[in-house]
Motif scaffolding. Structure first.
Motif, PDB file in Angstrom:
ATOM      1  N   PRO A   1      11.101  -6.095  40.680  1.00 24.40           N
ATOM      2  CA  PRO A   1       9.712  -5.380  41.256  1.00 24.40           C
ATOM      3  C   PRO A   1      10.277  -4.451  41.510  1.00 24.40           C
ATOM      4  CG  PRO A   1       9.461  -7.753  41.536  1.00 24.40           C
ATOM      5  CD  PRO A   1      10.165  -7.698  40.934  1.00 24.40           C
TER       6      PRO A   1
ATOM      7  N   SER B   1      11.736  -5.815  45.491  1.00 20.83           N
ATOM      8  CA  SER B   1      12.358  -7.225  45.291  1.00 20.83           C
ATOM      9  C   SER B   1      12.729  -7.369  46.421  1.00 20.83           C
ATOM     10  CB  SER B   1      13.145  -6.815  44.284  1.00 20.83           C
ATOM     11  OG  SER B   1      14.503  -6.093  44.555  1.00 20.83           O
TER      12      SER B   1
ATOM     13  N   CYS C   1      10.412 -10.173  48.028  1.00 18.85           N
ATOM     14  CA  CYS C   1      10.944 -11.231  47.555  1.00 18.85           C
ATOM     15  C   CYS C   1      12.112 -12.455  48.520  1.00 18.85           C
ATOM     16  CB  CYS C   1      11.027 -11.245  45.794  1.00 18.85           C
ATOM     17  SG  CYS C   1      10.045  -9.898  44.864  1.00 18.85           S
TER      18      CYS C   1
ATOM     19  N   CYS D   1       7.619 -14.143  44.574  1.00 19.60           N
ATOM     20  CA  CYS D   1       6.998 -13.181  44.149  1.00 19.60           C
ATOM     21  C   CYS D   1       6.599 -13.317  42.072  1.00 19.60           C
ATOM     22  CB  CYS D   1       8.009 -11.667  42.826  1.00 19.60           C
ATOM     23  SG  CYS D   1       8.052 -10.708  45.034  1.00 19.60           S
TER      24      CYS D   1
ATOM     25  N   GLY E   1       4.536  -5.930  41.246  1.00 21.13           N
ATOM     26  CA  GLY E   1       5.305  -6.862  41.935  1.00 21.13           C
ATOM     27  C   GLY E   1       5.859  -8.250  41.764  1.00 21.13           C
TER      28      GLY E   1
ATOM     29  N   TYR F   1      11.256 -16.337  43.027  1.00 25.57           N
ATOM     30  CA  TYR F   1      10.342 -15.914  42.397  1.00 25.57           C
ATOM     31  C   TYR F   1      10.198 -17.065  41.598  1.00 25.57           C
ATOM     32  CZ  TYR F   1      12.348 -11.362  41.799  1.00 25.57           C
ATOM     33  OH  TYR F   1      13.035  -9.921  42.128  1.00 25.57           O
TER      34      TYR F   1
END
Length: 264
Positions: free
Chosen positions: A57, A60, A63, A69, A96, A147
């Motif tokens: 993303p 990031s 995240c 994310c 995202g 993630y």
């Protein structure tokens, strides 16, 4: 004097602890890099070196394990490099998502069947591709802990869409959304638990039963959008800019909850 010595010892310990944290972080980064060396991941159980391209993303840094994310697994069309869908990867990165683009066909794989009942003769390809998606999900999740691999977006073009639909029909509980670009053979799951979008070209029809009936589309909130004057083979980086823009706009509306375009 003793206080000064103790202070120096404490400072040295702080420096050592800091250096140890840096070393640990560096080792973690090296592990992530080398586990995906040469942009591939190795499936030992099937002796397959699977080509992948991971993109993150735009933001990031937001995240983390507390607020993970989303993740998209992007499957290339047959005979097309998995790196030829950057217009999709970059757009999903802006939304995202971490995107893992996957090349499913290896040099020693049998060619995709072009004769007989294609649903039957091509099923070995789709089964193998679905196994690859499942392997990548379970292999990358421990490495990318910031993630969410438990609510995946599967997105695929053509045969990559067939692979995505095949896995979505397998009853896995980690699939949240399926998006296909003009896939033609494998029926979508009819499920209230999986959101479905299919972006259709106008030059090739899908096989009977692949797309939902109007009643099924309403019942399961499935979105089927045909882009006028669009061609199946143009839904890659090499397609016209207007088409790529229209595809990403349709995906935007769908993922952002703005509704389903009946046609474009």
């Amino acid at each position: 004097m003793q206080t000064v010595v103790q202070s120096r010892v404490a400072k040295n310990q702080i420096v050592k602890d800091y250096n140890l944290k840096l070393l640990t972080l560096f080792a973690s980064l090296l592990f992530s890099i080398f586990s995906l060396a040469d942009d591939e991941i190795y499936d030992e159980s099937r002796d397959r070196h699977i080509p992948i391209d991971v993109s993150h993303p735009i933001e990031s840094e937001h995240c983390n394990e507390a607020q993970k994310c989303p993740v998209a697994l992007l499957s290339a069309g047959y005979g097309i490099s998995h790196t030829n869908y950057t217009f999709l990867s970059k757009h999903l990165n802006q939304l995202g998502y971490m995107v893992v683009a996957i090349g499913h066909e290896l040099e020693n794989d049998p060619p995709l069947s072009v004769s007989g009942n294609l649903y039957e003769t091509r099923s070995e390809n789709w089964i193998r591709g679905a196994e690859t998606l499942d392997f990548i999900k379970h292999s990358l999740a421990p490495t990318y802990q910031n993630y969410n691999f438990n609510d995946l977006l599967l997105i695929g073009h053509s045969n990559g869409g067939d692979i995505s639909s095949w896995l979505a029909n397998a009853g896995k509980d980690y699939i949240d959304t399926v998006i296909t670009l003009d896939h033609r053979r494998v029926p979508f799951p009819r499920s209230e638990d999986i959101k479905v979008l299919s972006i259709r070209g106008t030059d090739y029809p899908a096989d009977e039963g692949v797309l939902p009936s109007p009643e099924e589309a309403r019942e399961y909130s499935m979105c089927i959008t045909e882009i006028q004057k669009s061609r199946h083979n143009d839904m890659t980086d090499y397609g016209p800019e207007w088409l790529k823009d229209e595809i990403t706009n349709v995906i935007d509306d769908f993922l952002n909850g703005s509704g389903c375009r009946v046609d474009s």
